[in-house]
Design an enzyme around this catalytic site. Structure first.
Site, PDB file in Angstrom:
ATOM      1  N   HIS A 176      -4.217  -1.741   0.599  1.00  0.00           N
ATOM      2  CA  HIS A 176      -4.944  -1.451  -0.644  1.00  0.00           C
ATOM      3  C   HIS A 176      -5.025  -2.691  -1.538  1.00  0.00           C
ATOM      4  O   HIS A 176      -5.011  -2.588  -2.763  1.00  0.00           O
ATOM      5  CB  HIS A 176      -4.292  -0.285  -1.411  1.00  0.00           C
ATOM      6  CG  HIS A 176      -4.314   1.011  -0.684  1.00  0.00           C
ATOM      7  ND1 HIS A 176      -5.393   1.870  -0.698  1.00  0.00           N
ATOM      8  CD2 HIS A 176      -3.384   1.609   0.116  1.00  0.00           C
ATOM      9  CE1 HIS A 176      -5.128   2.934   0.043  1.00  0.00           C
ATOM     10  NE2 HIS A 176      -3.919   2.788   0.554  1.00  0.00           N
ATOM     11  N   ASN A 249      -6.181   9.294  -1.023  1.00  0.00           N
ATOM     12  CA  ASN A 249      -7.254   8.611  -0.317  1.00  0.00           C
ATOM     13  C   ASN A 249      -8.540   9.428  -0.415  1.00  0.00           C
ATOM     14  O   ASN A 249      -8.530  10.562  -0.908  1.00  0.00           O
ATOM     15  CB  ASN A 249      -6.900   8.429   1.169  1.00  0.00           C
ATOM     16  CG  ASN A 249      -5.814   7.387   1.381  1.00  0.00           C
ATOM     17  OD1 ASN A 249      -5.705   6.426   0.630  1.00  0.00           O
ATOM     18  ND2 ASN A 249      -5.014   7.577   2.422  1.00  0.00           N
ATOM     19  N   TYR A 463       6.676   2.768  -1.843  1.00  0.00           N
ATOM     20  CA  TYR A 463       5.830   2.313  -2.931  1.00  0.00           C
ATOM     21  C   TYR A 463       6.640   1.656  -4.042  1.00  0.00           C
ATOM     22  O   TYR A 463       6.220   0.644  -4.605  1.00  0.00           O
ATOM     23  CB  TYR A 463       5.003   3.479  -3.489  1.00  0.00           C
ATOM     24  CG  TYR A 463       3.777   3.798  -2.659  1.00  0.00           C
ATOM     25  CD1 TYR A 463       2.506   3.684  -3.193  1.00  0.00           C
ATOM     26  CD2 TYR A 463       3.884   4.196  -1.332  1.00  0.00           C
ATOM     27  CE1 TYR A 463       1.375   3.965  -2.443  1.00  0.00           C
ATOM     28  CE2 TYR A 463       2.769   4.482  -0.572  1.00  0.00           C
ATOM     29  CZ  TYR A 463       1.520   4.358  -1.124  1.00  0.00           C
ATOM     30  OH  TYR A 463       0.406   4.634  -0.384  1.00  0.00           O
TER      31      TYR A 463
END
Length: 803
Positions: A176, A249, A463
């Site tokens: 990303h 997404n 993350y």
């Protein structure tokens, strides 16, 4: 001489004036023997601090941490301070200065949680300075020993400028990396307290600020927007009770079932390590090698090879939370939930040839589209829906809801619209906001909780970990775009890039020296849903996870014939790039389990004999699903008509100026974005009326950048454009990509010159080509708008293309 005036006691004053130890069981001194205002404040601080601590002889809440009592968390023990100085860091906190502030401590507040206005900077009317505020006298030349002499090491201005420049970049995201973002708000339609206590769903009309980042997955930060790829759809909600990051997404399922395989997936799809190619593309051996040996990927491949992977715009694609989450209400009751975003502009995509050419014409196509729509006030809007189901329902499904390669058909569990998101402001600074925003699946709020999805569980760790690396440490939450609007109070301290200056001496809990503050919130704070867990430690997956093909088949049979054609073409293109024949064969063998026609068409396109079907992982019944119309892009045509769609009006010397201006105004009135396109910039004379000013040249604005084209009447313009290969290519690409086309009067000759047929391959009239006389222009423009609202006329599409 004796006096009756009583002298204030100074017993123990030395201990107050010191910072270690002190007497026991004595009253505090009444004076420190000085009239210094700081001494008086210090005395108050010491006395009130002692009293505050003494108000907690023990911790009566301790027992609540054990046994069944722990199932209902209690608020932490806390008492109010008698005087603000009791919890102060220093008695001098009320001493003001331009740097430290006005001397009035903000009790119970964290100024870093204020709006982004606190971080905005502007240089209007100001002199250039160094980072230390020193005015710069000469920003053109370095300091030298003589005009032709060596540069001097003492030039601190040069060194600061170059050093900062050399460190302007931070590590890009592993995935990303390329993205675009916008500010906005989420508005709740109706309170959802039956299902969740989350603050943003607490009442109808409640608005919660959001920051949304759209992205591609595989490409690097400098790659192209229109590559075939999954698109990220990440939303940061700044709720009253903290930040919730819904990191999703534009496709509802994923490539793998367990986070253990995520590094393998990404390593496979990224450029191959020996030569660094290809960029932002899955059409190479390592990706398809991994895919052909991982049948769990089959369903996701169907989506990625569909037009979902080449959206027309970020404003025209769905978003999904992908995983199964929990909603938890104030009573502690829970249901499972999947999150769906649907764009009000409808779901529309590019065609592959168009996407490839856009990459060369404007690699920032999606970024520019989002920016321009917001800047002109056509705010992107998306509706959020819950897909809610119980654990009992989940058990009855023919798939496992913890499997991220599966979706729940809307016909099985309908969507419940709960609110609308509007993006109404572009970022002020790309780096400070879009590049530094940190989305983490671990960021949830009371009322939202996780499921045991093994991919989600890994993302919860991954993350946070990656943001620590990218943004320089654990204090990335203090970067303005990441900081919550909810009050931030905890005992976490220090670390690189720490911004907060915490008041007081206490950084632990429980405490008495700060009155017990900040104290745990108990039942009104975040508490994980007490889902039962049992079983042996094991590395593996449930048997339901082993069925990999039924939902791929569901997706295939739910597509229109046009969409199916595009899926076949995408597989053919990607696998044609693969050099290893065995890999191609394995993919075709895999797809035989999805659909025989699909596999045969692909085998034919690759020049292969149809291989045997790949054997199933386990001998188990394969679920049979009826088609789900909601899985087709055509299911959501949108509600915004032709708003923001780009229409080229080809002009040249001799164009009918009055007609051009009339069409231009008509398109603008209905929200489209018309542009006058010509062979080169400048003014062109018209056959009537004032000259027209070309807005963009055919060279800078090829046909792939527009959603429709109008060629107005004007013999002179037609003759000039007919000799311009760029104009002919423009029209051919508009035709090839199935876009609406309007030719008025003499403009028919230009379509003929370009070889544009007015009828479909079967001889029927093309529904999106309008060739009319000037007298019929107004009626034809209305017909063009109707065709434009549908985006494309796929009835004219052929393989190979006719033009």
């Amino acid at each position: 001489m004796a006096t009756s005036k009583k002298t204030p006691s100074t017993d123990g004053a030395g201990s107050v004036l010191s910072s270690m130890s002190g007497p026991s069981e004595t009253d505090p001194p009444q004076s420190l023997g000085s009239s210094n205002p700081n001494a008086a404040a210090l005395l108050v601080k010491a006395a009130s601090g002692q009293a505050l601590s003494a108000a907690m002889p023990d911790n009566p809440k301790e027992a609540g941490q054990y046994g069944d009592a722990a199932r209902t968390p209690q608020e932490g023990i806390h008492v109010a301070a008698g005087d603000p100085l009791a919890t102060a860091s220093t008695t001098g906190e009320t001493t003001p200065s331009p740097k430290v502030g006005d001397g009035a401590p903000a009790l119970g507040e964290n100024a870093a949680n204020a709006s982004l206005d606190r971080a905005r900077a502007d240089d209007s009317g100001r002199v250039l300075t160094t980072n230390q505020g020193v005015p710069v006298g000469d920003n053109q030349n370095s300091l030298k020993a003589g005009l032709r002499g060596p540069t001097l090491m003492e030039d601190f201005i040069l060194r600061e400028k170059l050093t900062h420049f050399d460190h302007e970049r931070i590590p890009e995201r592993v995935v990303h990396a390329r993205g675009s973002a916008a500010h906005g708000y989420f508005e709740c339609y109706k309170e959802q307290s039956r299902h969740t206590r989350a603050a943003l769903f607490s009442k109808a009309g409640k608005r919660t600020p959001v920051f949304v980042r759209f992205s591609t997955v595989a490409g690097e930060r400098g790659s192209t927007d229109t590559a075939r790829d999954v698109r990220g759809f990440a939303v940061k909600f700044y709720t009253d009770e903290g930040n919730w990051d819904l990191v999703g997404n534009n496709i509802p399922v994923f490539f793998i079932q367990d986070a253990m395989k995520f590094p393998d997936l990404v390593h496979a799809v990224k450029p191959e390590p020996h030569n660094g190619m290809p960029q932002a593309a899955s059409a190479h051996d390592t990706f398809w090698d991994f895919a052909s040996l991982s049948p769990e990927i089959t369903h996701m491949l169907m989506w990625v090879m569909s037009d979902r992977a080449i959206p027309r715009s970020y404003r025209m694609m769905q978003g999904f939370g992908v995983h199964t989450f929990r909603l938890v209400n104030a009573k502690g009751q829970s249901v499972f939930c999947k999150f769906h975003w649907s764009p009000l502009a409808g779901t529309h995509s590019l065609v592959w040839d168009e996407a490839v050419k856009i990459s060369g014409a404007d690699s920032d196509f999606h970024r520019r589209d989002l920016w321009e729509a917001i800047e002109c006030g056509d705010y992107p809007e998306y509706e959020l829906a819950f897909q809610i189901f119980t654990e009992e329902q989940a058990e009855a499904f023919p798939f496992d809801v913890l499997d991220p390669t599966k979706l729940i058909p809307e016909e099985l569990v309908p969507l419940i619209p709960v609110g609308k998101m509007v993006l109404n402001r572009n970022p002020d600074n790309f780096f400070a906001e879009t590049e530094q925003v940190a989305f983490c699946t671990a960021h949830i709020v009371p009322g939202i909780d996780f499921s045991n999805d093994p991919l989600l569980q890994g993302r919860i760790h991954s993350y946070v970990d990656t943001q620590i690396t990218r943004l320089g440490g654990a204090n990335f939450h203090e970067i303005p775009i990441n900081s919550p609007l909810a009050p931030l109070h905890n005992n976490q301290r220090d670390g690189i890039h720490r911004q907060a200056i915490n008041r007081g001496r206490v950084a632990y809990e429980p405490n008495s020296l700060a009155g017990g503050f900040p104290y745990q919130a108990g039942a009104r704070g975040f508490n994980s849903f007490p889902a039962s867990a049992e079983g042996d430690k094991v590395r593996g997956k449930p048997e339901k996870f082993a069925e990999h093909y039924a939902q791929g088949r569901l997706f295939w049979i739910s597509q229109t014939p046009v969409e199916q054609d595009h899926i076949v073409h995408a597989f053919r293109f990607e696998l044609s790039k693969v050099q290893t024949v065995a890999i191609r064969k394995r993919i075709v063998a895999m797809l035989r389990n999805v659909d025989e026609t699909l596999a045969q068409r692909l085998a034919d396109g690759l020049g292969l004999a149809l291989p045997a079907a790949m054997p199933p992982v386990l001998p188990q019944a394969v679920p049979v699903y009826p088609p789900s119309p909601a899985l087709s892009l055509f299911f959501r045509p949108g509600k915004t008509g032709i708003h923001t769609l780009r229409v080229a009006i080809l002009v040249g010397p001799g164009s009918d100026g009055a007609q051009v201006r009339s069409i231009y105004a008509s398109l603008l009135a209905d929200g489209a974005v018309p542009r006058l396109v010509g062979s080169h910039l400048g003014k062109v004379d018209t056959s009537g009326g004032a000259p027209l000013a070309v807005e963009i040249s055919l060279e800078a604005g090829p046909g792939v950048l527009f959603d429709a084209v109008v060629v107005p009447d004007g013999q002179g313009a037609v003759q000039q454009l007919a000799g311009d290969a760029n104009a002919l290519d423009f029209l051919r690409l508009q035709y090839r990509h199935c876009k609406p086309m309007l030719a008025i009067g003499a403009a028919k000759d230009l379509l003929d010159k370009a070889g544009i047929p007015a009828s479909l391959p079967d001889g029927q009239p093309d529904p999106a080509i309008f060739i009319v006389a000037s007298s019929e222009a107004v009626k034809a423009v209305a017909a063009l708008k109707k065709a434009l609202a549908a985006h494309r006329a796929f009835a004219r599409e052929t393989d190979p293309p006719r033009v």
